[in-house]
Design a protein around this motif. Structure first.
Motif, PDB file in Angstrom:
ATOM      1  N   ASP A 219       0.804  -1.221   0.000  1.00 38.87           N
ATOM      2  CA  ASP A 219       0.000   0.000   0.000  1.00 38.87           C
ATOM      3  C   ASP A 219       0.837   1.271   0.000  1.00 38.87           C
ATOM      4  OD1 ASP A 219      -2.908  -1.005   0.258  1.00 38.87           O
ATOM      5  OD2 ASP A 219      -1.810  -2.187   1.756  1.00 38.87           O
ATOM      6  N   ASP A 220       1.758   1.350  -0.929  1.00 39.05           N
ATOM      7  CA  ASP A 220       2.623   2.523  -1.088  1.00 39.05           C
ATOM      8  C   ASP A 220       3.399   2.833   0.201  1.00 39.05           C
ATOM      9  OD1 ASP A 220       3.712   4.379  -2.850  1.00 39.05           O
ATOM     10  OD2 ASP A 220       2.309   5.941  -2.247  1.00 39.05           O
ATOM     11  N   PHE A 221       3.719   1.777   0.941  1.00 40.79           N
ATOM     12  CA  PHE A 221       4.505   1.885   2.182  1.00 40.79           C
ATOM     13  C   PHE A 221       3.820   2.805   3.200  1.00 40.79           C
ATOM     14  CE2 PHE A 221       7.579   1.073  -1.283  1.00 40.79           C
ATOM     15  CZ  PHE A 221       8.012  -0.179  -0.889  1.00 40.79           C
ATOM     16  N   ASP A 222       2.508   2.742   3.242  1.00 43.02           N
ATOM     17  CA  ASP A 222       1.747   3.552   4.192  1.00 43.02           C
ATOM     18  C   ASP A 222       1.668   2.815   5.531  1.00 43.02           C
ATOM     19  OD1 ASP A 222      -0.092   5.854   4.821  1.00 43.02           O
ATOM     20  OD2 ASP A 222      -1.443   4.148   5.180  1.00 43.02           O
ATOM     21  N   ALA A 223       2.413   3.310   6.512  1.00 43.11           N
ATOM     22  CA  ALA A 223       2.500   2.634   7.819  1.00 43.11           C
ATOM     23  C   ALA A 223       1.134   2.495   8.481  1.00 43.11           C
ATOM     24  CB  ALA A 223       3.465   3.382   8.730  1.00 43.11           C
ATOM     25  N   GLN A 224       0.297   3.522   8.353  1.00 47.46           N
ATOM     26  CA  GLN A 224      -1.032   3.498   8.976  1.00 47.46           C
ATOM     27  C   GLN A 224      -1.869   2.344   8.430  1.00 47.46           C
ATOM     28  OE1 GLN A 224      -1.732   6.140  11.379  1.00 47.46           O
ATOM     29  NE2 GLN A 224      -3.097   4.500  11.966  1.00 47.46           N
ATOM     30  N   THR A 225      -1.764   2.086   7.142  1.00 44.96           N
ATOM     31  CA  THR A 225      -2.487   0.974   6.527  1.00 44.96           C
ATOM     32  C   THR A 225      -1.859  -0.358   6.926  1.00 44.96           C
ATOM     33  OG1 THR A 225      -3.085   2.377   4.654  1.00 44.96           O
ATOM     34  CG2 THR A 225      -3.250  -0.003   4.317  1.00 44.96           C
ATOM     35  N   ILE A 226      -0.537  -0.415   6.914  1.00 39.57           N
ATOM     36  CA  ILE A 226       0.176  -1.663   7.194  1.00 39.57           C
ATOM     37  C   ILE A 226      -0.107  -2.183   8.600  1.00 39.57           C
ATOM     38  CG2 ILE A 226       2.503  -2.669   7.473  1.00 39.57           C
ATOM     39  CD1 ILE A 226       3.361  -0.852   5.086  1.00 39.57           C
ATOM     40  N   VAL A 227      -0.211  -1.301   9.590  1.00 38.49           N
ATOM     41  CA  VAL A 227      -0.466  -1.782  10.963  1.00 38.49           C
ATOM     42  C   VAL A 227      -1.812  -2.493  11.078  1.00 38.49           C
ATOM     43  CG1 VAL A 227       1.026  -0.115  12.140  1.00 38.49           C
ATOM     44  CG2 VAL A 227      -1.386   0.427  11.823  1.00 38.49           C
ATOM     45  N   GLY A 228      -2.717  -2.221  10.157  1.00 39.22           N
ATOM     46  CA  GLY A 228      -4.036  -2.848  10.195  1.00 39.22           C
ATOM     47  C   GLY A 228      -4.149  -4.117   9.375  1.00 39.22           C
ATOM     48  N   TYR A 229      -3.045  -4.636   8.865  1.00 36.27           N
ATOM     49  CA  TYR A 229      -3.110  -5.832   8.032  1.00 36.27           C
ATOM     50  C   TYR A 229      -3.693  -7.017   8.797  1.00 36.27           C
ATOM     51  CZ  TYR A 229      -0.325  -3.924   4.137  1.00 36.27           C
ATOM     52  OH  TYR A 229       0.135  -3.213   3.066  1.00 36.27           O
ATOM     53  N   SER A 230      -4.633  -7.674   8.149  1.00 37.53           N
ATOM     54  CA  SER A 230      -5.285  -8.856   8.711  1.00 37.53           C
ATOM     55  C   SER A 230      -4.503 -10.110   8.333  1.00 37.53           C
ATOM     56  CB  SER A 230      -6.703  -8.970   8.135  1.00 37.53           C
ATOM     57  OG  SER A 230      -6.615  -9.205   6.734  1.00 37.53           O
ATOM     58  N   GLN A 231      -4.928 -11.230   8.884  1.00 40.58           N
ATOM     59  CA  GLN A 231      -4.305 -12.506   8.531  1.00 40.58           C
ATOM     60  C   GLN A 231      -4.515 -12.793   7.045  1.00 40.58           C
ATOM     61  OE1 GLN A 231      -2.214 -14.168  10.568  1.00 40.58           O
ATOM     62  NE2 GLN A 231      -1.755 -15.414   8.776  1.00 40.58           N
ATOM     63  N   ASN A 232      -5.668 -12.396   6.515  1.00 40.78           N
ATOM     64  CA  ASN A 232      -5.925 -12.584   5.078  1.00 40.78           C
ATOM     65  C   ASN A 232      -4.927 -11.800   4.233  1.00 40.78           C
ATOM     66  OD1 ASN A 232      -8.054 -14.312   5.471  1.00 40.78           O
ATOM     67  ND2 ASN A 232      -9.639 -12.762   5.166  1.00 40.78           N
ATOM     68  N   LYS A 233      -4.628 -10.582   4.647  1.00 38.34           N
ATOM     69  CA  LYS A 233      -3.663  -9.756   3.913  1.00 38.34           C
ATOM     70  C   LYS A 233      -2.268 -10.384   3.988  1.00 38.34           C
ATOM     71  CE  LYS A 233      -1.823  -6.166   1.807  1.00 38.34           C
ATOM     72  NZ  LYS A 233      -2.026  -5.797   0.414  1.00 38.34           N
ATOM     73  N   ILE A 234      -1.919 -10.906   5.158  1.00 38.59           N
ATOM     74  CA  ILE A 234      -0.619 -11.581   5.311  1.00 38.59           C
ATOM     75  C   ILE A 234      -0.546 -12.787   4.374  1.00 38.59           C
ATOM     76  CG2 ILE A 234       0.844 -12.889   6.910  1.00 38.59           C
ATOM     77  CD1 ILE A 234      -0.220 -10.949   9.140  1.00 38.59           C
ATOM     78  N   GLU A 235      -1.623 -13.560   4.295  1.00 39.56           N
ATOM     79  CA  GLU A 235      -1.654 -14.717   3.391  1.00 39.56           C
ATOM     80  C   GLU A 235      -1.534 -14.267   1.933  1.00 39.56           C
ATOM     81  OE1 GLU A 235      -1.431 -17.876   4.323  1.00 39.56           O
ATOM     82  OE2 GLU A 235      -1.443 -17.200   6.405  1.00 39.56           O
ATOM     83  N   GLU A 236      -2.187 -13.153   1.608  1.00 33.34           N
ATOM     84  CA  GLU A 236      -2.093 -12.598   0.256  1.00 33.34           C
ATOM     85  C   GLU A 236      -0.634 -12.230  -0.064  1.00 33.34           C
ATOM     86  OE1 GLU A 236      -3.048  -8.285  -1.552  1.00 33.34           O
ATOM     87  OE2 GLU A 236      -4.785  -9.244  -0.617  1.00 33.34           O
TER      88      GLU A 236
END
Length: 189
Positions: free
Chosen positions: A62-79
């Protein structure tokens, strides 16, 4: 023909990175975080591997957006683990999420990540005077201190070698060899 650090020869992307970014003093928090993410993934790999995947990383994270990255779900990690465009390493992905959290905490505490990261060089560029690339060390007392402090503050994948490479990338250390045309240029910035 311009004389460059020899490590960048042989690749147009590497030359461009060397000529435009590497060693240029950087104070933009967003870019500082981007380089932290890229250095995390570079651990144990070549920088050219990371540069070649940089745009894929930008899209995936996500364009290295820290605010978005902290909210990553397990689904996003699997992606991310299934994304062939990036380095698919669970420890590094989890470290990036952790580091995004720590990055945001530092911003809140100090007002900027820039303030935090540049403290290690006393808010100034360390200009070395290496004649050959073989003289450039993989670590220094500054990167040792930075690594120790960042680990204490909860950051992951911040060993002293990674910290040294990070300081070079963000221009806190000028390690262009003295006969490289960029050596004096970045000193004037």
């Amino acid at each position: 023909m311009k004389k460059r650090c020899s490590w960048c020869e042989g690749s147009k992307l590497y030359k461009q990175y060397h000529d435009v970014e590497w060693g240029v003093p950087l104070h933009d928090d967003q870019k500082l975080f981007e380089f932290l993410v890229l250095e995390t993934f570079q651990a144990g790999l070549s920088w050219s591997t990371i540069l070649n995947k940089r745009e894929a990383f930008r899209l995936a994270f996500d364009d290295f957006d820290a605010q978005t990255i902290v909210g990553y779900s397990q689904n996003k990690i699997e992606e991310l683990l299934g994304n062939a465009g990036i380095i698919r390493n669970k420890l590094k992905i989890n470290a990036t999420i952790n580091n995004a959290k720590k990055f945001l905490e530092i911003q809140k505490e100090l007002g900027s990540f820039d303030q935090y990261i540049w403290q290690f060089t006393n808010y100034d560029v360390i200009t070395n005077a290496w004649k050959t690339e073989s003289q450039i060390p993989p670590t220094s007392p500054v990167s040792d201190a930075m690594s120790k402090k960042m680990k204490k503050d909860g950051f992951k994948f911040v060993g002293t070698t990674i910290c040294y490479a990070y300081l070079q990338a963000i221009g806190a250390i000028n390690d262009h060899v003295i006969d490289c045309y960029r050596y004096n240029e970045v000193n004037k910035l």
